[in-house]
Design an enzyme around this catalytic site. Structure first.
Site, PDB file in Angstrom:
ATOM      1  N   ASN A  10      14.182 -22.806  -2.780  1.00 46.49           N
ATOM      2  CA  ASN A  10      13.405 -22.273  -3.897  1.00 46.49           C
ATOM      3  C   ASN A  10      13.906 -20.859  -4.180  1.00 46.49           C
ATOM      4  O   ASN A  10      13.644 -19.946  -3.412  1.00 46.49           O
ATOM      5  CB  ASN A  10      11.919 -22.271  -3.502  1.00 46.49           C
ATOM      6  CG  ASN A  10      11.048 -21.606  -4.539  1.00 46.49           C
ATOM      7  OD1 ASN A  10      11.471 -21.372  -5.678  1.00 46.49           O
ATOM      8  ND2 ASN A  10       9.810 -21.282  -4.157  1.00 46.49           N
ATOM      9  N   LYS A  12      13.038 -18.869  -6.539  1.00 44.78           N
ATOM     10  CA  LYS A  12      12.026 -17.986  -7.153  1.00 44.78           C
ATOM     11  C   LYS A  12      12.680 -17.229  -8.320  1.00 44.78           C
ATOM     12  O   LYS A  12      13.541 -17.784  -8.979  1.00 44.78           O
ATOM     13  CB  LYS A  12      11.415 -17.064  -6.095  1.00 44.78           C
ATOM     14  CG  LYS A  12      10.955 -17.854  -4.855  1.00 44.78           C
ATOM     15  CD  LYS A  12      10.148 -17.065  -3.896  1.00 44.78           C
ATOM     16  CE  LYS A  12       9.759 -17.960  -2.715  1.00 44.78           C
ATOM     17  NZ  LYS A  12       8.897 -17.285  -1.760  1.00 44.78           N
ATOM     18  N   HIS A  96       3.081 -23.920  -6.092  1.00 46.09           N
ATOM     19  CA  HIS A  96       3.538 -22.925  -5.106  1.00 46.09           C
ATOM     20  C   HIS A  96       2.470 -21.842  -4.970  1.00 46.09           C
ATOM     21  O   HIS A  96       1.814 -21.479  -5.952  1.00 46.09           O
ATOM     22  CB  HIS A  96       4.873 -22.323  -5.556  1.00 46.09           C
ATOM     23  CG  HIS A  96       5.500 -21.493  -4.484  1.00 46.09           C
ATOM     24  ND1 HIS A  96       5.099 -20.208  -4.242  1.00 46.09           N
ATOM     25  CD2 HIS A  96       6.441 -21.786  -3.565  1.00 46.09           C
ATOM     26  CE1 HIS A  96       5.807 -19.731  -3.210  1.00 46.09           C
ATOM     27  NE2 HIS A  96       6.625 -20.677  -2.784  1.00 46.09           N
ATOM     28  N   GLU A  98       2.623 -18.765  -4.766  1.00 43.07           N
ATOM     29  CA  GLU A  98       2.779 -17.610  -5.663  1.00 43.07           C
ATOM     30  C   GLU A  98       2.209 -17.929  -7.041  1.00 43.07           C
ATOM     31  O   GLU A  98       1.626 -17.068  -7.698  1.00 43.07           O
ATOM     32  CB  GLU A  98       4.256 -17.200  -5.732  1.00 43.07           C
ATOM     33  CG  GLU A  98       4.680 -16.529  -4.430  1.00 43.07           C
ATOM     34  CD  GLU A  98       6.150 -16.694  -4.072  1.00 43.07           C
ATOM     35  OE1 GLU A  98       6.958 -17.060  -4.949  1.00 43.07           O
ATOM     36  OE2 GLU A  98       6.478 -16.461  -2.892  1.00 43.07           O
ATOM     37  N   GLU A 168       3.060 -25.190   3.078  1.00 38.22           N
ATOM     38  CA  GLU A 168       3.523 -23.811   3.193  1.00 38.22           C
ATOM     39  C   GLU A 168       2.342 -22.897   3.491  1.00 38.22           C
ATOM     40  O   GLU A 168       1.622 -22.488   2.565  1.00 38.22           O
ATOM     41  CB  GLU A 168       4.180 -23.367   1.889  1.00 38.22           C
ATOM     42  CG  GLU A 168       5.403 -24.167   1.506  1.00 38.22           C
ATOM     43  CD  GLU A 168       6.336 -23.346   0.618  1.00 38.22           C
ATOM     44  OE1 GLU A 168       7.466 -23.131   1.026  1.00 38.22           O
ATOM     45  OE2 GLU A 168       5.898 -22.912  -0.452  1.00 38.22           O
ATOM     46  N   GLY A 174       7.798 -15.618   3.126  1.00 39.14           N
ATOM     47  CA  GLY A 174       8.452 -14.330   2.895  1.00 39.14           C
ATOM     48  C   GLY A 174       8.067 -13.253   3.883  1.00 39.14           C
ATOM     49  O   GLY A 174       8.337 -12.073   3.649  1.00 39.14           O
ATOM     50  N   SER A 213       9.331 -18.966   5.843  1.00 36.31           N
ATOM     51  CA  SER A 213      10.255 -18.263   6.750  1.00 36.31           C
ATOM     52  C   SER A 213      11.149 -19.211   7.549  1.00 36.31           C
ATOM     53  O   SER A 213      11.472 -18.931   8.701  1.00 36.31           O
ATOM     54  CB  SER A 213       9.483 -17.308   7.666  1.00 36.31           C
ATOM     55  OG  SER A 213       8.824 -16.315   6.900  1.00 36.31           O
TER      56      SER A 213
HETATM   57  P1  PGA Z   1      10.405 -18.092   2.443  1.00 34.01           P
HETATM   58  O1  PGA Z   1       9.734 -18.784   1.153  1.00 34.01           O
HETATM   59  O2  PGA Z   1      11.349 -19.120   3.036  1.00 34.01           O
HETATM   60  O3  PGA Z   1      11.147 -16.898   1.900  1.00 34.01           O
HETATM   61  O4  PGA Z   1       9.311 -17.737   3.374  1.00 34.01           O
HETATM   62  C1  PGA Z   1       9.331 -20.128   1.199  1.00 34.01           C
HETATM   63  C2  PGA Z   1       8.740 -20.527  -0.124  1.00 34.01           C
HETATM   64  O5  PGA Z   1       8.073 -19.719  -0.776  1.00 34.01           O
HETATM   65  O6  PGA Z   1       8.899 -21.689  -0.541  1.00 34.01           O
END
Ligand code: PGA
Length: 252
Positions: A10, A12, A96, A98, A168, A174, A213
């Site tokens: 992803n 983003k 997601h 976010e 997730e 992140g 992560s």
């Molecule tokens: P990350 O993000 O691997 O940077 O933690 C995962 C995601 O948001 O799908």
């Protein structure tokens, strides 16, 4: 039943068209011919056409990162399923955290989006997960139950396995704070049990990714868990070598 692992990166809000093409040029020799892992890149709208063109004929699938459920209409700034389908995307990431947290995407929105994507023949990567406070408050299962039940409410039982579910935990996204193998396994097994409440066959077949992560050095342990069928990767998916290493970890 053995489920084909599915690893998706992803991006983003990262990568211009030029940067996206550079990534694909780097990824193709590393992963373009792998056929025992499903591989996807979730690309900003502006780079989708270029990435669809540059991955054509390879095993790399292209996904969008959001979509509107309505067929068309007065929704300034939104993108419809038909618009994405025309670009030949394989599917779309929906729900997601976010988008839930920063852009107010709701379970009701997802209840409309997931079946609308399936009706168009596109694969939803449907994200669920609890916040830190919810885990601390012992609400993880209740939150997952609500998100999964609502988001899949209007998907027919026989279509449930066409959805990829991404677990997730919000506190792991992140942050470099990865879920422990036990936490990831427990949550993914719980999600599978929720699907089983609807259809035992779908629960056997549905892929459940872990996200939060995931890095080359922790991927193998997470991907070996019995109810983890792949990964949704953010930061470590921005660079072809790291992403390809995670794909390789899924083959073991
Ligand atoms: P990350 O993000 O691997 O940077 O933690 C995962 C995601 O948001 O799908």
């Amino acid at each position: 039943m053995s489920r084909t692992p599915f690893v998706a990166g992803n991006w983003k809000m990262h990568k211009t068209i030029a940067e996206a093409e550079e990534f694909i040029t780097g990824l193709l020799p590393l992963a373009g011919a792998i056929d025992d892992v499903q591989i996807g890149v979730c690309v900003p709208f502006t780079a989708i056409q270029a990435v669809v063109d540059s991955t054509r004929g390879s095993s790399i699938e292209v996904y969008a990162q959001n979509v509107h459920a309505a067929e068309k209409g007065a929704y300034t700034g939104e993108i419809s399923i038909a618009m994405l389908d025309e670009l030949e995307v394989h599917g779309v990431v929906v729900g997601h955290s976010e988008r839930r947290q920063l852009f107010n995407e709701t379970d009701a929105d997802l209840r409309a989006k997931v079946p609308a994507l399936l009706a168009a023949g596109l694969t939803p990567i449907f994200c669920v997960g609890e916040t830190d406070a919810q885990r601390e408050g012992d609400e993880t299962e209740a939150v997952l139950r609500t998100q999964v039940t609502e988001g899949l409410a209007d998907v027919a039982d026989e279509d449930l396995a066409k959805v990829t579910i991404a677990y997730e935990p919000v506190w792991a996204i992140g942050t470099g704070k990865v879920a422990s193998p036990q936490q990831a396994q427990d949550a993914c097994a719980f999600i599978r049990s929720l699907v089983a409440d609807r259809s035992a066959a779908a629960a056997e077949a549905v892929r459940i990714q872990y996200g939060g992560s995931v890095k080359p050095d922790n991927a193998q342990e997470l991907l070996a868990l019995p109810d983890v069928d792949g990964a949704l990767v953010g930061g470590a998916a921005l660079e072809p070598q790291n992403f390809a290493a995670i794909v390789q970890a899924a083959r073991a």
